[in-house]
Design a protein around this motif. Structure first.
Motif, PDB file in Angstrom:
ATOM      1  N   ILE A 240       0.855  -1.183   0.000  1.00  0.00           N
ATOM      2  CA  ILE A 240       0.000   0.000   0.000  1.00  0.00           C
ATOM      3  C   ILE A 240       0.892   1.234   0.000  1.00  0.00           C
ATOM      4  O   ILE A 240       1.720   1.420   0.898  1.00  0.00           O
ATOM      5  CB  ILE A 240      -0.943   0.019   1.224  1.00  0.00           C
ATOM      6  N   ARG A 241       0.738   2.055  -1.018  1.00  0.00           N
ATOM      7  CA  ARG A 241       1.551   3.253  -1.148  1.00  0.00           C
ATOM      8  C   ARG A 241       0.648   4.485  -1.143  1.00  0.00           C
ATOM      9  O   ARG A 241      -0.390   4.511  -1.781  1.00  0.00           O
ATOM     10  CB  ARG A 241       2.347   3.225  -2.447  1.00  0.00           C
ATOM     11  N   THR A 242       1.073   5.517  -0.425  1.00  0.00           N
ATOM     12  CA  THR A 242       0.308   6.758  -0.396  1.00  0.00           C
ATOM     13  C   THR A 242       1.200   7.899   0.068  1.00  0.00           C
ATOM     14  O   THR A 242       2.119   7.698   0.874  1.00  0.00           O
ATOM     15  CB  THR A 242      -0.913   6.648   0.528  1.00  0.00           C
ATOM     16  N   ASP A 243       0.949   9.088  -0.463  1.00  0.00           N
ATOM     17  CA  ASP A 243       1.620  10.302  -0.003  1.00  0.00           C
ATOM     18  C   ASP A 243       0.749  11.062   0.988  1.00  0.00           C
ATOM     19  O   ASP A 243       1.146  12.118   1.481  1.00  0.00           O
ATOM     20  CB  ASP A 243       1.946  11.211  -1.200  1.00  0.00           C
ATOM     21  N   LEU A 244      -0.431  10.537   1.253  1.00  0.00           N
ATOM     22  CA  LEU A 244      -1.358  11.196   2.163  1.00  0.00           C
ATOM     23  C   LEU A 244      -1.062  10.805   3.605  1.00  0.00           C
ATOM     24  O   LEU A 244      -0.639   9.678   3.884  1.00  0.00           O
ATOM     25  CB  LEU A 244      -2.801  10.819   1.829  1.00  0.00           C
ATOM     26  N   SER A 245      -1.291  11.726   4.507  1.00  0.00           N
ATOM     27  CA  SER A 245      -1.157  11.399   5.922  1.00  0.00           C
ATOM     28  C   SER A 245      -2.382  10.602   6.342  1.00  0.00           C
ATOM     29  O   SER A 245      -3.495  10.854   5.889  1.00  0.00           O
ATOM     30  CB  SER A 245      -1.045  12.676   6.754  1.00  0.00           C
TER      31      SER A 245
END
Length: 290
Positions: A252-257
């Protein structure tokens, strides 16, 4: 023949990774294998001959022939796939006067599915325009209505649709509320729901690849269930989203906090409503973006 089996697994894996393994690819391989299976006897015979000490050089020739044969059965265009065998059509679906809730069920073996907003000028009673291309058969649309809701089941007229990948584009009227349920063994989906009121989206299959933009006009509940999932999820600005991701192997990849332990909670600038995302699979690759 262990080399051939190993090459087939490697080739199928590479095609899956790059999204090139489709129903047509599998059908092409099966048709070619059915037409040219005697070549396997030749390869087995060469393998037996290579066990003779004086003829061991044959094993190297045999390896090259096996590589060529595997590539041949997957990529040589079979006669079955030549010509025009797809049924193309467009259907306009109308809602009753009292209906404001629409349920659409779609069942196709292998499909490219697009869901987006209906941008054309249409009658207020038109809730959907369905454009499709299905190999070898037409689509059958069955309606089951109540006073307040309508249910539409879309499925092929015959089972020959599994012989190829179908393409379905569903354009929905933003004035209605929707429940969408799609079943497909292999699904490649693009769901732009940003301007749509989709109360529930449910996807079931063996291999599912999707690009999903969740609704920004109201709460939604998205459930994706498959053995292999490769998905990009776009969360509109201001929307609070709660993600549950269950998988034996997951990335799971995300730039969101985000906050939470077993749940990923992506906070938005407003708390008017929350949208829920549930992904269940054995192998999962998931990217979450705004």
């Amino acid at each position: 023949m262990r080399i051939a089996m190993g090459l087939i697994f490697v080739l199928v894996g590479v095609l899956l990774i790059f999204g090139l393994f489709t129903g047509d690819t599998l059908l092409n391989a099966l048709v070619n294998l059915a037409n040219y299976w005697p070549i396997i006897l030749v390869l087995v015979g060469l393998s037996i001959l290579s066990s003779v000490k004086a003829l061991r050089w044959i094993r190297y020739v045999n390896v090259l022939l096996i590589v060529a044969f595997v590539l041949f059965i997957f990529f040589w265009p079979s006669p079955f796939l030549s010509g025009e065998k797809a049924v193309r059509n467009s259907v306009t679906l109308e809602a009753s006067e009292s209906s404001r809730s629409i349920e659409i069920l779609l069942n196709l073996a292998m499909a490219n599915i697009t869901v987006e907003s209906l941008m054309e000028d249409v009658a207020s009673s038109t809730f959907a325009v369905v454009e499709y291309s299905v190999r070898g058969t037409d689509l059958r649309i069955e309606e089951d209505s109540t006073q307040l809701s309508q249910r539409f089941v879309i499925r092929p007229d015959s089972n020959v649709s599994w012989l190829g990948t179908s393409t379905v584009v569903i354009k929905l009227n933003p004035d209605y509320n929707y429940v969408l349920r799609f079943d497909s063994a292999v699904m490649n989906g693009r769901f732009n729901l940003a301007e749509l009121k989709v109360d529930e989206l449910k996807l079931n299959g063996a291999v599912i690849k999707t690009k999903l933009i969740i609704p920004e006009v109201g709460p939604s509940n998205t459930k994706v269930n498959a053995a292999i999932i490769n998905s990009e999820v776009f969360i509109p600005d201001g929307i609070r989203s709660i993600l549950k991701a269950n998988a034996a192997i997951r990335n799971i990849r995300t730039d969101l906090s985000y906050t939470g332990d077993k749940e990923y909670v992506f906070e938005g600038s407003t708390f008017d409503f929350s949208s829920y995302l549930t992904f269940d699979s054995a192998i999962m690759n998931l990217r979450v973006l705004r």
